[in-house]
Design a protein around this motif. Structure first.
Motif, PDB file in Angstrom:
ATOM      1  N   ASP A  47       0.857  -1.175   0.000  1.00  0.00           N
ATOM      2  CA  ASP A  47       0.000   0.000   0.000  1.00  0.00           C
ATOM      3  C   ASP A  47       0.897   1.230   0.000  1.00  0.00           C
ATOM      4  O   ASP A  47       1.395   1.646   1.044  1.00  0.00           O
ATOM      5  CB  ASP A  47      -0.909  -0.021   1.226  1.00  0.00           C
ATOM      6  CG  ASP A  47      -1.905   1.125   1.231  1.00  0.00           C
ATOM      7  OD1 ASP A  47      -2.635   1.251   2.211  1.00  0.00           O
ATOM      8  OD2 ASP A  47      -1.948   1.919   0.270  1.00  0.00           O
ATOM      9  N   LEU A  48       1.130   1.792  -1.186  1.00  0.00           N
ATOM     10  CA  LEU A  48       2.027   2.939  -1.337  1.00  0.00           C
ATOM     11  C   LEU A  48       1.389   3.978  -2.253  1.00  0.00           C
ATOM     12  O   LEU A  48       0.862   3.634  -3.309  1.00  0.00           O
ATOM     13  CB  LEU A  48       3.362   2.504  -1.949  1.00  0.00           C
ATOM     14  CG  LEU A  48       4.178   1.463  -1.185  1.00  0.00           C
ATOM     15  CD1 LEU A  48       5.335   0.966  -2.039  1.00  0.00           C
ATOM     16  CD2 LEU A  48       4.681   2.056   0.116  1.00  0.00           C
ATOM     17  N   ALA A  49       1.478   5.251  -1.884  1.00  0.00           N
ATOM     18  CA  ALA A  49       0.959   6.327  -2.735  1.00  0.00           C
ATOM     19  C   ALA A  49       1.984   6.731  -3.784  1.00  0.00           C
ATOM     20  O   ALA A  49       1.633   7.229  -4.844  1.00  0.00           O
ATOM     21  CB  ALA A  49       0.571   7.534  -1.895  1.00  0.00           C
ATOM     22  N   GLN A  57       8.153   5.628 -12.565  1.00  0.00           N
ATOM     23  CA  GLN A  57       7.734   6.206 -11.294  1.00  0.00           C
ATOM     24  C   GLN A  57       6.229   6.399 -11.348  1.00  0.00           C
ATOM     25  O   GLN A  57       5.696   6.848 -12.372  1.00  0.00           O
ATOM     26  CB  GLN A  57       8.394   7.568 -11.058  1.00  0.00           C
ATOM     27  CG  GLN A  57       9.885   7.504 -10.911  1.00  0.00           C
ATOM     28  CD  GLN A  57      10.504   8.875 -10.660  1.00  0.00           C
ATOM     29  OE1 GLN A  57       9.856   9.908 -10.780  1.00  0.00           O
ATOM     30  NE2 GLN A  57      11.777   8.882 -10.320  1.00  0.00           N
ATOM     31  N   CYS A  58       5.537   6.079 -10.248  1.00  0.00           N
ATOM     32  CA  CYS A  58       4.085   6.229 -10.202  1.00  0.00           C
ATOM     33  C   CYS A  58       3.675   6.947  -8.923  1.00  0.00           C
ATOM     34  O   CYS A  58       4.287   6.761  -7.871  1.00  0.00           O
ATOM     35  CB  CYS A  58       3.395   4.870 -10.245  1.00  0.00           C
ATOM     36  SG  CYS A  58       3.702   3.923 -11.754  1.00  0.00           S
ATOM     37  N   VAL A  59       2.618   7.749  -9.044  1.00  0.00           N
ATOM     38  CA  VAL A  59       2.070   8.488  -7.916  1.00  0.00           C
ATOM     39  C   VAL A  59       0.549   8.381  -7.974  1.00  0.00           C
ATOM     40  O   VAL A  59      -0.061   8.569  -9.032  1.00  0.00           O
ATOM     41  CB  VAL A  59       2.495   9.974  -7.965  1.00  0.00           C
ATOM     42  CG1 VAL A  59       1.827  10.769  -6.857  1.00  0.00           C
ATOM     43  CG2 VAL A  59       4.007  10.099  -7.877  1.00  0.00           C
ATOM     44  N   VAL A  60      -0.059   8.074  -6.824  1.00  0.00           N
ATOM     45  CA  VAL A  60      -1.519   8.053  -6.699  1.00  0.00           C
ATOM     46  C   VAL A  60      -1.925   9.255  -5.850  1.00  0.00           C
ATOM     47  O   VAL A  60      -1.440   9.426  -4.729  1.00  0.00           O
ATOM     48  CB  VAL A  60      -2.011   6.750  -6.030  1.00  0.00           C
ATOM     49  CG1 VAL A  60      -3.522   6.780  -5.870  1.00  0.00           C
ATOM     50  CG2 VAL A  60      -1.566   5.533  -6.828  1.00  0.00           C
ATOM     51  N   ARG A  61      -2.782  10.086  -6.417  1.00  0.00           N
ATOM     52  CA  ARG A  61      -3.344  11.245  -5.712  1.00  0.00           C
ATOM     53  C   ARG A  61      -4.865  11.116  -5.724  1.00  0.00           C
ATOM     54  O   ARG A  61      -5.405  10.230  -6.394  1.00  0.00           O
ATOM     55  CB  ARG A  61      -2.928  12.539  -6.417  1.00  0.00           C
ATOM     56  CG  ARG A  61      -1.433  12.770  -6.430  1.00  0.00           C
ATOM     57  CD  ARG A  61      -1.107  14.122  -7.094  1.00  0.00           C
ATOM     58  NE  ARG A  61       0.313  14.363  -7.128  1.00  0.00           N
ATOM     59  CZ  ARG A  61       1.112  14.105  -8.158  1.00  0.00           C
ATOM     60  NH1 ARG A  61       0.615  13.586  -9.267  1.00  0.00           N
ATOM     61  NH2 ARG A  61       2.407  14.364  -8.093  1.00  0.00           N
ATOM     62  N   ASP A  62      -5.554  12.007  -5.034  1.00  0.00           N
ATOM     63  CA  ASP A  62      -7.024  11.962  -5.023  1.00  0.00           C
ATOM     64  C   ASP A  62      -7.597  12.051  -6.433  1.00  0.00           C
ATOM     65  O   ASP A  62      -8.583  11.391  -6.753  1.00  0.00           O
ATOM     66  CB  ASP A  62      -7.602  13.106  -4.178  1.00  0.00           C
ATOM     67  CG  ASP A  62      -7.344  12.914  -2.697  1.00  0.00           C
ATOM     68  OD1 ASP A  62      -7.073  11.770  -2.273  1.00  0.00           O
ATOM     69  OD2 ASP A  62      -7.421  13.908  -1.956  1.00  0.00           O
ATOM     70  N   GLU A  63      -6.973  12.868  -7.290  1.00  0.00           N
ATOM     71  CA  GLU A  63      -7.499  13.056  -8.645  1.00  0.00           C
ATOM     72  C   GLU A  63      -7.121  11.941  -9.611  1.00  0.00           C
ATOM     73  O   GLU A  63      -7.630  11.878 -10.719  1.00  0.00           O
ATOM     74  CB  GLU A  63      -7.079  14.411  -9.217  1.00  0.00           C
ATOM     75  CG  GLU A  63      -5.594  14.620  -9.337  1.00  0.00           C
ATOM     76  CD  GLU A  63      -4.912  15.196  -8.084  1.00  0.00           C
ATOM     77  OE1 GLU A  63      -3.730  15.534  -8.205  1.00  0.00           O
ATOM     78  OE2 GLU A  63      -5.532  15.285  -7.023  1.00  0.00           O
ATOM     79  N   GLY A  64      -6.233  11.038  -9.212  1.00  0.00           N
ATOM     80  CA  GLY A  64      -5.909   9.918 -10.079  1.00  0.00           C
ATOM     81  C   GLY A  64      -4.481   9.432  -9.951  1.00  0.00           C
ATOM     82  O   GLY A  64      -3.736   9.822  -9.057  1.00  0.00           O
ATOM     83  N   VAL A 125       1.326  -3.084  -6.278  1.00  0.00           N
ATOM     84  CA  VAL A 125       1.075  -1.975  -5.363  1.00  0.00           C
ATOM     85  C   VAL A 125      -0.390  -1.593  -5.492  1.00  0.00           C
ATOM     86  O   VAL A 125      -0.925  -1.516  -6.605  1.00  0.00           O
ATOM     87  CB  VAL A 125       1.971  -0.764  -5.697  1.00  0.00           C
ATOM     88  CG1 VAL A 125       1.661   0.407  -4.789  1.00  0.00           C
ATOM     89  CG2 VAL A 125       3.445  -1.140  -5.605  1.00  0.00           C
ATOM     90  N   THR A 126      -1.035  -1.355  -4.374  1.00  0.00           N
ATOM     91  CA  THR A 126      -2.427  -0.932  -4.386  1.00  0.00           C
ATOM     92  C   THR A 126      -2.580   0.257  -3.453  1.00  0.00           C
ATOM     93  O   THR A 126      -1.984   0.289  -2.374  1.00  0.00           O
ATOM     94  CB  THR A 126      -3.365  -2.094  -3.985  1.00  0.00           C
ATOM     95  OG1 THR A 126      -4.720  -1.660  -4.067  1.00  0.00           O
ATOM     96  CG2 THR A 126      -3.091  -2.601  -2.594  1.00  0.00           C
ATOM     97  N   HIS A 127      -3.326   1.254  -3.913  1.00  0.00           N
ATOM     98  CA  HIS A 127      -3.562   2.444  -3.085  1.00  0.00           C
ATOM     99  C   HIS A 127      -4.684   3.275  -3.710  1.00  0.00           C
ATOM    100  O   HIS A 127      -4.729   3.445  -4.928  1.00  0.00           O
ATOM    101  CB  HIS A 127      -2.289   3.291  -2.986  1.00  0.00           C
ATOM    102  CG  HIS A 127      -2.420   4.437  -2.035  1.00  0.00           C
ATOM    103  ND1 HIS A 127      -2.286   4.288  -0.677  1.00  0.00           N
ATOM    104  CD2 HIS A 127      -2.700   5.743  -2.241  1.00  0.00           C
ATOM    105  CE1 HIS A 127      -2.453   5.458  -0.089  1.00  0.00           C
ATOM    106  NE2 HIS A 127      -2.718   6.362  -1.018  1.00  0.00           N
ATOM    107  N   GLY A 128      -5.572   3.764  -2.888  1.00  0.00           N
ATOM    108  CA  GLY A 128      -6.610   4.679  -3.342  1.00  0.00           C
ATOM    109  C   GLY A 128      -7.494   4.154  -4.453  1.00  0.00           C
ATOM    110  O   GLY A 128      -7.948   4.921  -5.298  1.00  0.00           O
TER     111      GLY A 128
END
Length: 160
Positions: A47-49, A57-64, A125-128
């Motif tokens: 569980d990583l943002a 490189q990957c980033v999960v934010r509220d908008e996507g 990886v799973t998050h949001g």
């Protein structure tokens, strides 16, 4: 007194191949047995943002979600993106979209993701509401409504 075939606690003998027949577990068609100590059991998702491999490189934010290649792509960039003048090596997916977008942003997606440890190929990886799998070169990600994106050095995919 010496007891042959008995070693440690019940938990030890349940996972030990030398457990007595009374402690062996037999699966019937109606039950599923998952050995906790089995090396072939799948590794749980992290569980990583923010996360990265050597190539993405990957980033999960509220908008996507955004994943950006860190290697030079060899795929053909559609003409409509050529005017941006920077490599189109990002994919975006929102939580409710069934189709992603190709991105041509020339900036870093996060100041901190580059400082995280590089994860190995195959890591999930799973998050949001997003789940991503790190590929040999790139990543494949999906949201909870069936939207999928994938980016590698050779190709990108914005839907199923």
């Amino acid at each position: 007194m010496l007891l042959a075939g008995c070693a440690g606690t019940d938990a030890d003998s349940a996972s030990s191949p030398s457990g007595t027949p009374a402690q062996d577990v037999v699966a019937t068609p109606s039950e599923e047995v998952t050995p906790a100590d089995d090396a072939s059991s799948p590794v749980p998702a992290l569980d990583l943002a923010e996360f990265r491999s050597e190539s993405v490189q990957c980033v999960v934010r509220d908008e996507g979600l955004e994943c950006q290649l860190q290697v030079e792509p060899t795929y053909t960039i559609p003409d409509k993106y050529l005017e941006f003048g920077v490599p189109c090596q990002s994919v975006y997916l929102t939580p409710t979209a069934t189709e992603g977008e190709l991105g041509c942003a020339g900036d870093v997606i996060s100041e901190s993701v580059g400082f995280t440890d590089a994860l190995p190929v195959g890591t999930v990886v799973t998050h949001g509401g997003f789940t991503c799998t790190l590929l040999e070169v790139g990543a494949a990600c999906a949201n909870e409504v069936g939207g999928e994106v994938e980016i590698t050095a050779d190709a990108y995919r914005l839907a199923r």
